[in-house]
Design an enzyme around this catalytic site. Sequence first.
Site, short mmCIF file in Angstrom:
data_model
loop_
_atom_site.label_atom_id
_atom_site.label_comp_id
_atom_site.label_asym_id
_atom_site.label_seq_id
_atom_site.Cartn_x
_atom_site.Cartn_y
_atom_site.Cartn_z
CG HIS A 137 55.24 64.94 62.26
ND1 HIS A 137 56.07 65.75 61.50
CD2 HIS A 137 55.21 63.74 61.59
CE1 HIS A 137 56.52 65.09 60.46
NE2 HIS A 137 56.01 63.86 60.49
CD GLU A 138 54.06 60.36 62.81
OE1 GLU A 138 53.39 59.86 61.87
OE2 GLU A 138 55.26 60.66 62.70
CG HIS A 141 52.16 62.10 58.49
ND1 HIS A 141 52.49 62.61 57.25
CD2 HIS A 141 53.33 61.95 59.17
CE1 HIS A 141 53.81 62.79 57.20
NE2 HIS A 141 54.33 62.40 58.34
CD GLU A 188 57.69 62.83 57.00
OE1 GLU A 188 57.78 63.22 58.18
OE2 GLU A 188 56.98 61.87 56.65
#
Length: 369
Positions: A137-138, A141, A188
């Site tokens: 997930h990061e 980003h 997100e």
Amino acid sequence: MTDITAKAPSRRRQRFPEISTRAWEHPADRSALVALRKLTGFDDVLKKLAGLVSERAIRLMFLATAVKTSERQFPELHEMVRDAAYVLDLDKVPDLYVSQDPTVNAYCIGIDSPIIVVTSGLVELLDEEELRSVIGHEVGHAMSGHAVYRTMLLILTNIAARIAWVPLGNIAIMAIVTALNEWFRKAELSSDRAGLLAGQDLQASMRALMKLAGGHNTAEMNVDAFLEQAEEYEKAGDLRDGVLKLLQVLPQSHPFAVVRVAKLKKWAESDEYRSILAGAYPRRTDDPDASVGEQWKAAAEHYSNSVKESKDPLMGLIRDMAGGAANVGGKLRDTFANAARGNGGGSSKGTGDADVPGPRDGRDDRDRD
């Protein structure tokens, strides 16, 4: 940052060579990102704005106060971030730090060289595959540049707030902040998708989100029941609940946990996700040719479909009102068209209440949707 070619990842997963972030970005997130990436000289502006917040100072602070993962420190986490970068074809692996903090959290910061930080509370809460999804997930980003654009827009918002004394200035600032929060929530959801692609374990991704809501006692929780809870939240009783949900979500920078789980599962079952796994996905080489207009159209279609498909009572009212307004508008158009053709302004049938859907008709239309 570490060179990804130094060592093969510890676990082989399906890799996506040259995958563009557009493959997993939510339509509302992607439309804004594509537009920002088209701005000439945008990178130079970002670097100047970054000077207002010292990235070097932030990096030094984490070097001094957190543990930088490596083959000798948190080696399993180190391999996870390498693995995520390998699967998503990111050339340079972001540095990963573990910060002593009981709060369950993870974040990606920095502009020139983004770094990822996970708290000790998160590491203790999640199992290996759940951690893999969060680290993916990061990495998502970092690849989308969310930290870059968030930094710029938050700085601009802070500057704009200084003119809030101007008549109606505060209202304008609140409108900007609300719009930014909506973008951040969609960012997100984008990164949740990146985490799924990196870990390729839907159950682990959903468990991680469930644990964010309920803690570590998985023996007392159930993903299927949590999804049923998400369904219950979406339906939300009556119109008052729909209004309350809207008021609660507007100031949030992250979607609520049950919403994230439901959205991720829906995407995992979509043709879009299956196409990516089959190797049919946007490539980075095509990013410069991405059409801003097409992305905004996709975002508009997403919001339109969300209203049509939503079981929320407030969205149902909006859908019914929109349908009723369109119906009435069509009748008025036909009436004036008949008048222009010399038909005496249309019949009473054209303007009578019998042809305007009442509450029951609107409800029936909604049920068919």
